[in-house]
Design an enzyme around this catalytic site. Sequence first.
Site, PDB file in Angstrom:
ATOM      1  N   SER A   7       0.841  -1.203   0.000  1.00 14.33           N
ATOM      2  CA  SER A   7       0.000   0.000   0.000  1.00 14.33           C
ATOM      3  C   SER A   7       0.873   1.249   0.000  1.00 14.33           C
ATOM      4  O   SER A   7       1.629   1.491   0.956  1.00 14.33           O
ATOM      5  CB  SER A   7      -0.898   0.015   1.242  1.00 14.33           C
ATOM      6  OG  SER A   7      -1.402   1.329   1.418  1.00 14.33           O
ATOM      7  N   HIS A  32      -1.017  -1.450  -4.263  1.00 11.48           N
ATOM      8  CA  HIS A  32      -2.304  -1.112  -3.628  1.00 11.48           C
ATOM      9  C   HIS A  32      -2.403   0.405  -3.467  1.00 11.48           C
ATOM     10  O   HIS A  32      -1.537   1.035  -2.855  1.00 11.48           O
ATOM     11  CB  HIS A  32      -2.385  -1.810  -2.269  1.00 11.48           C
ATOM     12  CG  HIS A  32      -3.694  -1.647  -1.572  1.00 11.48           C
ATOM     13  ND1 HIS A  32      -4.806  -2.416  -1.865  1.00 11.48           N
ATOM     14  CD2 HIS A  32      -4.085  -0.808  -0.580  1.00 11.48           C
ATOM     15  CE1 HIS A  32      -5.814  -2.063  -1.077  1.00 11.48           C
ATOM     16  NE2 HIS A  32      -5.403  -1.079  -0.290  1.00 11.48           N
ATOM     17  N   ASP A  34      -4.608   3.494  -2.208  1.00  6.95           N
ATOM     18  CA  ASP A  34      -5.697   3.861  -1.288  1.00  6.95           C
ATOM     19  C   ASP A  34      -6.205   5.262  -1.574  1.00  6.95           C
ATOM     20  O   ASP A  34      -5.519   6.246  -1.291  1.00  6.95           O
ATOM     21  CB  ASP A  34      -5.177   3.816   0.151  1.00  6.95           C
ATOM     22  CG  ASP A  34      -5.001   2.406   0.667  1.00  6.95           C
ATOM     23  OD1 ASP A  34      -5.978   1.631   0.604  1.00  6.95           O
ATOM     24  OD2 ASP A  34      -3.896   2.076   1.133  1.00  6.95           O
ATOM     25  N   MET A  36      -8.813   8.095  -0.578  1.00 10.70           N
ATOM     26  CA  MET A  36      -9.660   8.477   0.561  1.00 10.70           C
ATOM     27  C   MET A  36     -10.239   9.862   0.334  1.00 10.70           C
ATOM     28  O   MET A  36      -9.529  10.765  -0.115  1.00 10.70           O
ATOM     29  CB  MET A  36      -8.817   8.514   1.836  1.00 10.70           C
ATOM     30  CG  MET A  36      -8.124   7.216   2.151  1.00 10.70           C
ATOM     31  SD  MET A  36      -7.095   7.420   3.611  1.00 10.70           S
ATOM     32  CE  MET A  36      -6.656   5.733   3.943  1.00 10.70           C
ATOM     33  N   HIS A  65      -8.117   0.808  -4.169  1.00 12.19           N
ATOM     34  CA  HIS A  65      -9.052   0.655  -3.043  1.00 12.19           C
ATOM     35  C   HIS A  65      -9.721   2.005  -2.797  1.00 12.19           C
ATOM     36  O   HIS A  65      -9.099   2.926  -2.274  1.00 12.19           O
ATOM     37  CB  HIS A  65      -8.238   0.179  -1.827  1.00 12.19           C
ATOM     38  CG  HIS A  65      -9.028   0.043  -0.570  1.00 12.19           C
ATOM     39  ND1 HIS A  65      -8.441  -0.077   0.670  1.00 12.19           N
ATOM     40  CD2 HIS A  65     -10.374  -0.012  -0.342  1.00 12.19           C
ATOM     41  CE1 HIS A  65      -9.377  -0.202   1.601  1.00 12.19           C
ATOM     42  NE2 HIS A  65     -10.558  -0.144   1.010  1.00 12.19           N
ATOM     43  N   MET A  67     -11.853   4.282  -0.861  1.00  7.53           N
ATOM     44  CA  MET A  67     -12.525   4.558   0.420  1.00  7.53           C
ATOM     45  C   MET A  67     -13.239   5.882   0.261  1.00  7.53           C
ATOM     46  O   MET A  67     -12.872   6.900   0.864  1.00  7.53           O
ATOM     47  CB  MET A  67     -11.490   4.586   1.548  1.00  7.53           C
ATOM     48  CG  MET A  67     -11.041   3.196   1.957  1.00  7.53           C
ATOM     49  SD  MET A  67      -9.525   3.212   2.927  1.00  7.53           S
ATOM     50  CE  MET A  67      -8.332   3.286   1.616  1.00  7.53           C
ATOM     51  N   MET A 136     -11.468  -6.139   5.345  1.00  5.16           N
ATOM     52  CA  MET A 136     -10.657  -5.153   6.077  1.00  5.16           C
ATOM     53  C   MET A 136     -10.299  -5.722   7.449  1.00  5.16           C
ATOM     54  O   MET A 136     -11.167  -6.217   8.167  1.00  5.16           O
ATOM     55  CB  MET A 136     -11.428  -3.841   6.264  1.00  5.16           C
ATOM     56  CG  MET A 136     -11.615  -3.003   5.008  1.00  5.16           C
ATOM     57  SD  MET A 136     -10.092  -2.511   4.160  1.00  5.16           S
ATOM     58  CE  MET A 136      -9.209  -1.587   5.428  1.00  5.16           C
ATOM     59  N   ASP A 174      -6.392  -6.286   4.397  1.00  6.33           N
ATOM     60  CA  ASP A 174      -5.770  -4.956   4.370  1.00  6.33           C
ATOM     61  C   ASP A 174      -5.859  -4.347   5.763  1.00  6.33           C
ATOM     62  O   ASP A 174      -6.962  -4.141   6.282  1.00  6.33           O
ATOM     63  CB  ASP A 174      -6.533  -4.092   3.345  1.00  6.33           C
ATOM     64  CG  ASP A 174      -5.964  -2.694   3.200  1.00  6.33           C
ATOM     65  OD1 ASP A 174      -4.901  -2.410   3.781  1.00  6.33           O
ATOM     66  OD2 ASP A 174      -6.605  -1.892   2.484  1.00  6.33           O
TER      67      ASP A 174
HETATM   68  C1  DX5 Z   1      -6.194   1.567   5.574  1.00 10.88           C
HETATM   69  C2  DX5 Z   1      -5.724   1.357   4.154  1.00 10.88           C
HETATM   70  C3  DX5 Z   1      -4.572   0.460   4.077  1.00 10.88           C
HETATM   71  C4  DX5 Z   1      -3.334   0.962   4.769  1.00 10.88           C
HETATM   72  C5  DX5 Z   1      -2.700  -0.238   5.407  1.00 10.88           C
HETATM   73  O1  DX5 Z   1      -7.396   2.215   5.591  1.00 10.88           O
HETATM   74  O2  DX5 Z   1      -6.754   0.817   3.337  1.00 10.88           O
HETATM   75  O3  DX5 Z   1      -4.277   0.033   2.765  1.00 10.88           O
HETATM   76  O4  DX5 Z   1      -2.407   1.587   3.947  1.00 10.88           O
HETATM   77  O5  DX5 Z   1      -1.638   0.164   6.184  1.00 10.88           O
HETATM   78  P1  DX5 Z   1      -0.857  -0.811   7.141  1.00 10.88           P
HETATM   79  O6  DX5 Z   1      -0.402  -1.979   6.333  1.00 10.88           O
HETATM   80  O7  DX5 Z   1       0.259   0.029   7.663  1.00 10.88           O
HETATM   81  O8  DX5 Z   1      -1.830  -1.226   8.221  1.00 10.88           O
HETATM   82 ZN    ZN Z   2      -6.284  -0.202   1.389  1.00 13.65          ZN
END
Ligand code: DX5
Ligand code: ZN
Length: 216
Positions: A7, A32, A34, A36, A65, A67, A136, A174
């Site tokens: 990620s 990956h 993310d 947000m 991903h 969010m 998750m 994740d």
């Molecule tokens: C959290 C994200 C993850 C995050 C994971 O909301 O979707 O992808 O980057 O981070 P780690 O591996 O540090 O928990």
């Molecule tokens: Zn993620």
Amino acid sequence: MKILSPSILSADFANLGADVKKAVEAGAQWVHIDVMDGMFVPQISFGNPVITALRPVTDAVFDVHLMIEDPGRYVEDFAKMGADIITVHAEACTHLDRVIQQIKACGKKPAVAINPATPLSVLDYVLDDLYMVLVMTVNPGFGGQSYIPYCSKKVRELKAIIKERNLETLIQVDGGINMKTIDEARDAGVDVFVAGSAVFVGDIEANAKALLERIQ
Ligand code: DX5
Ligand code: ZN
């Protein structure tokens, strides 16, 4: 084959391309990404320009991903940016089936994420349409949180359902995946392991290789 999907949320954003290259050269098969929106989750991460800039850096699979609330509004945009897999949260979609069909219509692989407290039953009628389910293992929104142990049970239950239905749906986890927790996730039946801080904090190549060794 078991897959590592680092990620980039925990990467050095000032050197994002170089960090991603290191992870991929160490053997990570996917990246990956993310996204947000500050609504579905508290933070705002990045969007279109960052993903577009990153696309020419590697041929690795872009595992996006989302969010974000009402992700159907942006499915076509992310498809055009070069996403290979588009993951939407069941909790963020009023019309989940419609969004899954939108992703397929763009020629991309659809995946649905469920938060720790969301039961597997939300997937009952759509599972056959999915390339992957993201279970998750933290409450989404931040990197560096701790793995929630009860999520392993959910992975096992999902694995059994996939087997019973004779599907090939991948299971991704994740959140909180690191050298201490990855064995538990692997033993529960996970196919795709997302890891942010466990890859990008410290020696990226060594971290990715060590995690890959544990899952192969
Ligand atoms: C959290 C994200 C993850 C995050 C994971 O909301 O979707 O992808 O980057 O981070 P780690 O591996 O540090 O928990
Ligand atoms: Zn993620």
